[in-house]
Scaffold this active site. Structure first.
Site, PDB file in Angstrom:
ATOM      1  N   ASP A  22       0.824  -1.213   0.000  1.00 29.76           N
ATOM      2  CA  ASP A  22       0.000   0.000   0.000  1.00 29.76           C
ATOM      3  C   ASP A  22       0.863   1.270   0.000  1.00 29.76           C
ATOM      4  OD1 ASP A  22      -2.187  -1.819   0.429  1.00 29.76           O
ATOM      5  OD2 ASP A  22      -1.704  -1.790   2.550  1.00 29.76           O
ATOM      6  N   GLU A  59     -11.024   0.357  -2.862  1.00 31.15           N
ATOM      7  CA  GLU A  59     -10.404   0.692  -1.580  1.00 31.15           C
ATOM      8  C   GLU A  59      -9.170   1.551  -1.852  1.00 31.15           C
ATOM      9  OE1 GLU A  59      -9.076  -2.946   0.221  1.00 31.15           O
ATOM     10  OE2 GLU A  59      -8.115  -3.651  -1.615  1.00 31.15           O
TER      11      GLU A  59
END
Length: 541
Positions: free
Chosen positions: A47, A213
């Site tokens: 991420d 997301e």
């Protein structure tokens, strides 16, 4: 800010020189001819988010339960990266994260720079959204402040608008909130320390972008942009939303997917520009046991929509590149740099590549820089011990490439029956090569645990007794990793000739992370003293 930049520019040559001694022997993405190869970070920096300040780029990523947490990486060209610090040495709340919390803790963060301060927003999916600030990205960072107490809010990213208004975008974790695949925006105080008013739903991805997301918030040419991957970590694509109003409605478009490449599910990351105006995108690719490795993609704009990667058919949807020209930078070519892996333990602080599996106690490990070793004391196994999935004093680092060898030289000085030191490959399945004090003799063994997360029992595959003449001498433990994360452990008494021990082990990812390798020292009995291991070095080749 100018003073900070001057300080960093002064220090960078010295830091780069120091880093050159730890240049990876197994993966260097800079090809030395003006081009690079992906991944630019062949390690589990899950991420990733990036910000540019002047000519410097700073990257952070999810650290989950590992500490030091929220590692900070620096680059001058988006290809050559090194670790410069971490936000915290122990993860708050301290008592909660002193115990094992696989997969919990710091999820996808965002790093930004605003009015002379660096901000990192990160979610703890069980506790809420937190923010920490620093004047220097290498630290120190402020104690995290909770801007929103909430269960299931994840992946926050701030945006400070030109009119002084501030906003925070975020997603939802279905495992905690009971809902996912939606993106919401909240107003935020200008100082970025609290949310104002109600949360607003701005996009529902159930129909076209399931599991959307990891949103990142930007503004360009009057459009608000939310970059957010959909379709799932290993199989998805890059979605971009845009609107003239911060609260929508938002148009959506897929701007990159796997295409005809081998880069599965190119997933969430960061848009960043260069001082000369080029646009680039860093994202991760899930490689199983190797974790979520980081790729760098060129990015262009077409009718106010980004196109990421190469677009051979011109349809506005790109696909990843494996090699490409490096980003254009001003001044001299930047020196080669990679995150550190090997360690001779010649400092009084741990190398920045190392992380504990939970908040550490001070007595777990000591460094003696002048003498050049790391001393690990044996720590009692936790009550109700089933396997090392429950053990916090694992000193680990990320896997650095597809194939490599990790070797450590150590001297074991046990005091108590059952004390053990080991070289471990940790994940949902794990294996280690250990030296155990048994009946006054040292025993070398290879141990494997399948489905460790389910607390299954370990199995010892092979053992050999250390000769008495070697018991007080250095031992060399090694794990050789080949393509596919297949691991073979071996040992040596002289550092020259290695004997395999045990069967080949198939490494496996951990909880939301790749497999990790490193050291532990433990004991299975209660006693008011502890034996120790002196680790001379740890080398990755």
């Amino acid at each position: 800010m100018p003073r900070l930049l001057c300080l960093l520019l002064t220090l960078l040559p010295l830091l780069s020189a120091a880093q050159s001694s730890s240049l990876s022997n197994v993966w260097v993405p800079d090809l030395g001819n003006g081009t690079y190869k992906n991944p630019v970070l062949y390690a589990d920096y899950s991420d990733p988010d990036v910000v540019r300040v002047g000519q410097d780029y700073y990257l952070t990523s999810s650290s989950f339960n590992a500490v030091p947490g929220l590692q900070i990486l620096h680059s001058r060209d988006l290809v050559n990266w090194r670790i410069i610090g971490a936000v915290f040495q122990k993860q708050p709340p301290l008592a909660r994260y002193a115990e094992m919390q696989h997969g919990n803790g710091v999820w996808a963060p965002a790093i930004r720079h605003h009015k002379g301060l660096f901000y990192i927003y990160y979610p703890d999916p069980d506790l809420g959204i937190f923010v920490t600030t620093a004047k220097n990205p290498a630290g120190p960072w402020s104690a995290p402040v909770c801007v929103k107490e909430a269960k299931g809010w994840i992946d926050p990213c701030p945006l400070w608008d030109a009119d002084g208004q501030a906003y925070l975008v975020h997603g939802f974790a279905g495992s905690r909130a009971g809902i996912k695949s939606i993106i919401a925006v909240s107003r935020m105080s200008p100082d970025g320390l609290r949310l104002i008013g109600d949360d607003a739903l701005v996009f529902d991805g159930h129909a076209k972008h399931p599991t959307i997301e990891g949103p990142k918030f930007y503004k360009r040419n009057g459009y608000y942009y939310i970059f957010a991957p959909g379709g799932g970590v290993s199989t998805g694509w890059q979605t971009v939303l845009r609107s003239k109003n911060v609260f929508g409605p938002y148009e959506d478009r897929i701007v990159m997917d796997q295409g005809k490449t081998t880069v599965n599910g190119p997933h969430q990351g960061a848009w960043v520009d260069t001082p000369s105006g080029e646009d680039w995108f860093l994202h991760f690719q899930d490689q199983g046991a190797y974790g979520r490795v980081v790729h760098l993609q060129p990015m262009t704009w077409k009718n106010d929509w980004p196109v990421i990667g190469e677009d051979p058919d011109g349809d506005g949807k790109g696909q990843p590149v494996m090699t490409y020209r490096k980003p254009g930078i001003k001044g001299k070519t930047q020196p080669l740099a990679t995150p550190a892996t090997s360690d001779d333990f010649e400092s009084n602080t741990l190398g920045l590549q190392w992380q504990w599996h939970a908040n550490a106690q001070d007595y777990w490990a000591y460094l003696n820089g002048p003498q050049g070793y790391l001393r690990l004391y044996s720590v009692p196994l936790p009550a109700g011990f089933k396997n090392y999935w429950q053990v916090p004093n694992l000193l680990l680092q990320k896997l650095p490439a597809e194939a490599f060898t990790a070797t450590t030289k150590l001297t074991f000085s046990p005091r108590v029956e059952g004390e053990k030191v080991g070289l471990m490959m940790m994940g949902l399945d794990y294996a280690y090569l250990s030296v155990t004090n048994q009946g006054g003799k040292l025993q070398l063994s290879q141990t494997v645990c399948q489905s460790a997360d389910k607390l299954t029992a370990e199995t010892t595959n092979a053992s050999v007794e250390v000769p008495a003449t070697q018991a007080t001498q250095p031992l060399y433990l090694r794990v050789a990793v080949k393509a596919g994360a297949k691991c073979q452990f071996s040992y040596s008494y002289d550092g020259q000739t290695y004997q395999p021990l045990g069967t080949e082990f198939q490494a496996r990812e951990g909880k939301w992370i790749g497999a990790k390798m490193g050291l532990f020292c433990s004991r299975n009995s209660k006693f008011n003293d502890s034996g120790n291991t002196d680790v001379d070095w740890f080398r990755v080749e």
